[in-house]
Design a protein around this motif. Structure first.
Motif, short mmCIF file in Angstrom:
data_model
loop_
_atom_site.label_atom_id
_atom_site.label_comp_id
_atom_site.label_asym_id
_atom_site.label_seq_id
_atom_site.Cartn_x
_atom_site.Cartn_y
_atom_site.Cartn_z
N ASP A 108 0.83 -1.21 0.00
CA ASP A 108 0.00 0.00 0.00
C ASP A 108 0.86 1.25 0.00
OD1 ASP A 108 -2.28 -1.54 0.03
OD2 ASP A 108 -2.61 -1.33 2.20
N SER A 109 1.92 1.24 0.79
CA SER A 109 2.82 2.39 0.85
C SER A 109 3.42 2.69 -0.52
CB SER A 109 3.92 2.15 1.87
OG SER A 109 4.83 3.21 1.88
N GLN A 110 3.86 1.66 -1.21
CA GLN A 110 4.44 1.86 -2.54
C GLN A 110 3.40 2.40 -3.52
OE1 GLN A 110 7.67 1.63 -3.49
NE2 GLN A 110 8.01 1.35 -1.30
N ARG A 111 2.18 1.88 -3.42
CA ARG A 111 1.12 2.37 -4.31
C ARG A 111 0.81 3.84 -4.02
NH1 ARG A 111 -2.61 -0.97 -3.02
NH2 ARG A 111 -3.91 0.43 -1.83
N ARG A 170 1.78 9.82 -5.43
CA ARG A 170 2.25 11.03 -4.76
C ARG A 170 1.40 11.39 -3.53
NH1 ARG A 170 5.31 14.96 -8.55
NH2 ARG A 170 6.13 13.48 -10.06
N MET A 171 0.93 10.38 -2.85
CA MET A 171 0.17 10.55 -1.61
C MET A 171 1.14 10.29 -0.45
SD MET A 171 -3.23 8.54 -2.88
CE MET A 171 -4.24 8.87 -1.47
N TRP A 172 1.99 11.27 -0.17
CA TRP A 172 3.11 11.07 0.73
C TRP A 172 2.68 10.76 2.17
CZ3 TRP A 172 5.96 10.35 -3.07
CH2 TRP A 172 6.06 11.23 -4.15
N THR A 173 1.67 11.45 2.65
CA THR A 173 1.21 11.22 4.02
C THR A 173 0.63 9.82 4.17
OG1 THR A 173 0.74 13.58 4.23
CG2 THR A 173 -0.24 12.12 5.87
N ALA A 179 1.37 7.24 2.39
CA ALA A 179 2.47 6.28 2.29
C ALA A 179 3.21 6.16 3.61
CB ALA A 179 3.43 6.70 1.18
N THR A 180 3.43 7.28 4.25
CA THR A 180 4.13 7.27 5.54
C THR A 180 3.29 6.59 6.61
OG1 THR A 180 5.24 9.32 4.96
CG2 THR A 180 5.18 8.73 7.29
N LEU A 181 2.01 6.90 6.66
CA LEU A 181 1.15 6.32 7.69
C LEU A 181 0.88 4.83 7.46
CD1 LEU A 181 -1.39 9.22 8.27
CD2 LEU A 181 0.50 8.49 9.73
N ALA A 182 0.94 4.38 6.21
CA ALA A 182 0.75 2.95 5.95
C ALA A 182 1.79 2.13 6.68
CB ALA A 182 0.81 2.67 4.45
N ILE A 183 3.01 2.66 6.81
CA ILE A 183 4.08 1.96 7.53
C ILE A 183 4.10 2.39 8.99
CG2 ILE A 183 6.56 1.56 7.65
CD1 ILE A 183 5.13 0.38 5.18
N GLY A 184 3.96 3.67 9.24
CA GLY A 184 4.08 4.20 10.60
C GLY A 184 3.05 3.67 11.58
N LEU A 185 1.87 3.32 11.09
CA LEU A 185 0.82 2.83 11.97
C LEU A 185 0.79 1.31 12.10
CD1 LEU A 185 -2.07 5.28 11.01
CD2 LEU A 185 -0.58 5.34 13.01
N LEU A 186 1.76 0.63 11.50
CA LEU A 186 1.77 -0.83 11.56
C LEU A 186 1.85 -1.35 13.00
CD1 LEU A 186 3.89 -2.08 8.58
CD2 LEU A 186 1.60 -2.76 9.18
N ALA A 187 2.61 -0.70 13.83
CA ALA A 187 2.72 -1.15 15.23
C ALA A 187 1.36 -1.12 15.91
CB ALA A 187 3.71 -0.27 15.98
N PHE A 188 0.54 -0.15 15.58
CA PHE A 188 -0.78 -0.03 16.18
C PHE A 188 -1.80 -0.94 15.49
CE2 PHE A 188 1.47 4.00 16.73
CZ PHE A 188 1.59 3.97 18.11
#
Length: 131
Positions: free
Chosen positions: A85-88, A93-96, A98-107
């Protein structure tokens, strides 16, 4: 009239052609430069490994291994889809996003960990099996 040059391609689009070795090297680079984020992504797997070791010590190695493989497979699948999902999102060009797709994985892994803890407590109950 000066003709316009085509819009430059951004780096994320060319990463798809770089290959697996490049992707792994970039992943290792960012894991080393961002230790807190790496620790947060690693924490669910470490918790599952600890629970599986405890099950293997108290019950049997087979039960511990089944617990480890089943839970880590679910977590790995979640992480794989989040990275996809982050790569897609980056390609769009949906930078936020993409970041949240990985950043929220812990939660996002909390429900899986809750099921794992409940399973751990159920499997671990009962008499200790001696080898």
């Amino acid at each position: 009239v000066v003709p316009r040059s085509p819009a430059p391609r951004f780096k994320a689009a060319s990463d798809a052609t770089e290959g697996v070795a490049y992707a792994i090297s970039q992943h290792v680079y960012y894991a080393a430069t961002q230790p807190i984020g790496t620790g947060m992504l690693l924490a669910p797997f470490l918790l599952v490994a600890w629970m599986a070791a405890s099950v293997a010590r108290r019950k049997t190695m087979r039960r511990g291994l089944v617990f480890l493989c089943a839970t880590c497979s679910v977590l790995a699948l979640m992480f794989f889809f989040a990275y996809q999902d982050s790569q897609r999102y980056m390609a769009q060009r949906m930078w936020t996003a993409a970041t949240l797709a990985i950043g929220l994985l812990a939660f996002k892994s909390v429900p899986v960990l809750i099921v794992a803890v409940v399973t751990f407590l159920i499997v671990r109950r009962g008499p200790r099996v001696e080898p």
